[in-house]
Write an enzyme that holds these catalytic residues in place. Structure first.
Site, PDB file in Angstrom:
ATOM      1  CB  SER A 142      -0.779   0.193   1.238  1.00 28.26           C
ATOM      2  OG  SER A 142      -1.587   1.214   1.538  1.00 28.26           O
ATOM      3  CE1 TYR A 155      -4.560  -1.873   4.821  1.00 28.10           C
ATOM      4  CE2 TYR A 155      -3.415   0.142   4.516  1.00 28.10           C
ATOM      5  CZ  TYR A 155      -3.873  -0.936   3.913  1.00 28.10           C
ATOM      6  OH  TYR A 155      -4.119  -1.283   2.592  1.00 28.10           O
TER       7      TYR A 155
HETATM    8  P1  NAD Z   1     -11.456  -6.073  -0.193  1.00 33.95           P
HETATM    9  O1  NAD Z   1     -12.290  -5.956   1.183  1.00 33.95           O
HETATM   10  O2  NAD Z   1     -12.214  -5.975  -1.443  1.00 33.95           O
HETATM   11  O3  NAD Z   1     -10.926  -7.328  -0.524  1.00 33.95           O
HETATM   12  C1  NAD Z   1     -10.368  -8.343   0.689  1.00 33.95           C
HETATM   13  C2  NAD Z   1     -10.229  -9.785   0.336  1.00 33.95           C
HETATM   14  O4  NAD Z   1      -9.464 -10.308   1.344  1.00 33.95           O
HETATM   15  C3  NAD Z   1     -11.363 -10.296   0.213  1.00 33.95           C
HETATM   16  O5  NAD Z   1     -11.594 -11.124  -0.691  1.00 33.95           O
HETATM   17  C4  NAD Z   1     -11.673 -10.877   1.577  1.00 33.95           C
HETATM   18  O6  NAD Z   1     -12.617 -11.937   1.708  1.00 33.95           O
HETATM   19  C5  NAD Z   1     -10.287 -11.514   1.986  1.00 33.95           C
HETATM   20  N1  NAD Z   1      -9.915 -11.753   3.348  1.00 33.95           N
HETATM   21  C6  NAD Z   1     -10.091 -10.830   4.260  1.00 33.95           C
HETATM   22  N2  NAD Z   1      -9.776 -11.359   5.355  1.00 33.95           N
HETATM   23  C7  NAD Z   1      -9.263 -12.741   4.998  1.00 33.95           C
HETATM   24  C8  NAD Z   1      -8.667 -13.879   5.826  1.00 33.95           C
HETATM   25  N3  NAD Z   1      -8.716 -13.742   7.137  1.00 33.95           N
HETATM   26  N4  NAD Z   1      -8.099 -14.893   5.124  1.00 33.95           N
HETATM   27  C9  NAD Z   1      -8.530 -15.092   3.689  1.00 33.95           C
HETATM   28  N5  NAD Z   1      -8.982 -13.902   3.188  1.00 33.95           N
HETATM   29  C10 NAD Z   1      -9.377 -12.916   3.662  1.00 33.95           C
HETATM   30  O7  NAD Z   1     -10.087  -5.165  -0.275  1.00 33.95           O
HETATM   31  P2  NAD Z   1      -9.200  -4.502  -1.474  1.00 33.95           P
HETATM   32  O8  NAD Z   1      -9.550  -3.095  -1.313  1.00 33.95           O
HETATM   33  O9  NAD Z   1      -9.339  -5.245  -2.423  1.00 33.95           O
HETATM   34  O10 NAD Z   1      -7.744  -4.943  -0.625  1.00 33.95           O
HETATM   35  C11 NAD Z   1      -6.947  -6.057  -1.046  1.00 33.95           C
HETATM   36  C12 NAD Z   1      -5.456  -5.659  -0.628  1.00 33.95           C
HETATM   37  O11 NAD Z   1      -5.175  -4.333  -1.298  1.00 33.95           O
HETATM   38  C13 NAD Z   1      -5.235  -5.538   0.899  1.00 33.95           C
HETATM   39  O12 NAD Z   1      -4.188  -6.003   1.247  1.00 33.95           O
HETATM   40  C14 NAD Z   1      -5.257  -4.175   1.041  1.00 33.95           C
HETATM   41  O13 NAD Z   1      -4.599  -3.739   2.243  1.00 33.95           O
HETATM   42  C15 NAD Z   1      -4.664  -3.568  -0.340  1.00 33.95           C
HETATM   43  N6  NAD Z   1      -4.829  -2.212  -0.712  1.00 33.95           N
HETATM   44  C16 NAD Z   1      -5.921  -1.735  -0.789  1.00 33.95           C
HETATM   45  C17 NAD Z   1      -6.215  -0.398  -1.134  1.00 33.95           C
HETATM   46  C18 NAD Z   1      -7.619   0.164  -1.453  1.00 33.95           C
HETATM   47  O14 NAD Z   1      -7.815   1.292  -1.661  1.00 33.95           O
HETATM   48  N7  NAD Z   1      -8.568  -0.619  -1.660  1.00 33.95           N
HETATM   49  C19 NAD Z   1      -5.181   0.583  -1.154  1.00 33.95           C
HETATM   50  C20 NAD Z   1      -3.852  -0.179  -0.908  1.00 33.95           C
HETATM   51  C21 NAD Z   1      -3.678  -1.298  -0.377  1.00 33.95           C
END
Ligand code: NAD
Length: 260
Positions: A142, A155
């Protein structure tokens, strides 16, 4: 017929992980879709990916907060497909609170899911990748792996940690044809971000529109959310032969946030 590559994408039933699973399938990889639940719709996602891209895709339940399940996910994937070529550590959760009020169990869960799970899946995948003399590991970090924001102590700590893990793994595996890199997205509009809005509204005492404009996109110079397609395209590139010498680094996709 050349054997298809096998890609495991943790946390791939939603958002960025789902987009990466679809994009790797479009490149011809067999896909292991993962989350912690085990619902009909989880399995339907894998079926849809398989049908859309004429690859094999299976849903495998594994809770990334549990070390043994992280490791057995990789073992089961290798057993099912015969190899592990691509590992994308994407599963992640968020919780927003001032550090002095941050619930201990939320701290532990975020460190486990957002950081330790990658240690476990990587450790389990390395023997398979070494055997093949080839492998790609992509960790979804991130912008908060590089800079901090208030109220996100767990985080930010986990994401800074995963960049350290990325670099260490890259050095250890550099002579084995295996690369390990990270992607550092800014704000991507996914369910995870949607879920942060009410907490941010509370923490900042603002309405939804003001939080989006002044808190979330305040630091993203383009004033636009990153798309999941932009992240998945970068992941596909890092998994390609063209990226063989990109190792132990991160790709920022943040509209210029970390240029400031
Ligand atoms: P999201 O909530 O849409 O998806 C998260 C996924 O992780 C889901 O499929 C959920 O079921 C799964 N998950 C959650 N807990 C879990 C567990 N204990 N075991 C297995 N799976 C689990 O989130 P997203 O925004 O797509 O984020 C995905 C990644 O990208 C994360 O690591 C997040 O930190 C990172 N990220 C997101 C953003 C953003 O703005 N959305 C920015 C930077 C980084």
């Amino acid at each position: 017929m050349t054997a298809r590559k096998t890609a495991i994408v943790t946390g791939s039933t939603s958002g960025i992980g789902l987009a990466i699973a679809r994009a790797l399938a479009a490149e011809g990889c067999n896909i292991v879709v993962n989350s912690f639940s085990d619902t009909e719709s989880d399995h339907a996602i894998a079926k849809e990916i398989a049908a859309d891209h004429e690859v094999e895709a299976v849903y495998m339940q594994a809770d990334m907060s549990k070390p043994a399940e992280c490791r057995s996910l990789v073992a089961k994937a290798a057993e099912r497909f015969g190899s592990v070529d691509v590992l994308v550590n994407n599963a992640g959760i968020q919780y927003v609170a001032p550090v002095e009020d941050f619930p201990m169990e939320k701290w532990d869960a975020i460190i486990a899911i957002n950081l330790s799970s990658a240690f476990h899946t990587i450790a389990a995948a390395i023997p398979f990748m070494k055997k093949q003399g080839k492998g790609r590991i992509v960790n979804i970090a991130s912008v908060h792996g590089l800079v901090a924001s208030p109220f996100k102590s767990a985080y930010v700590s986990a994401k800074h940690g995963i960049l350290g893990l990325t670099k260490t793994v890259a050095l250890e595996l550099a002579t084995f044809g295996i690369t390990c890199n990270a992607i550092c997205p800014g704000y991507v509009l996914t369910p995870l971000v949607e879920g942060q809005i009410p907490d941010q509204m509370k923490a900042h005492k603002m309405d939804r529109e003001t939080v989006v404009r002044e808190v979330m996109l305040e630091k993203q110079p383009t004033k636009e959310f990153v798309t999941v397609g932009q992240i998945s395209a970068a992941a596909v590139f890092l998994c390609s032969d063209a990226a063989a010498q990109i190792n132990g680094t991160h790709l920022s996709i943040d509209g210029g946030w970390t240029a400031a």
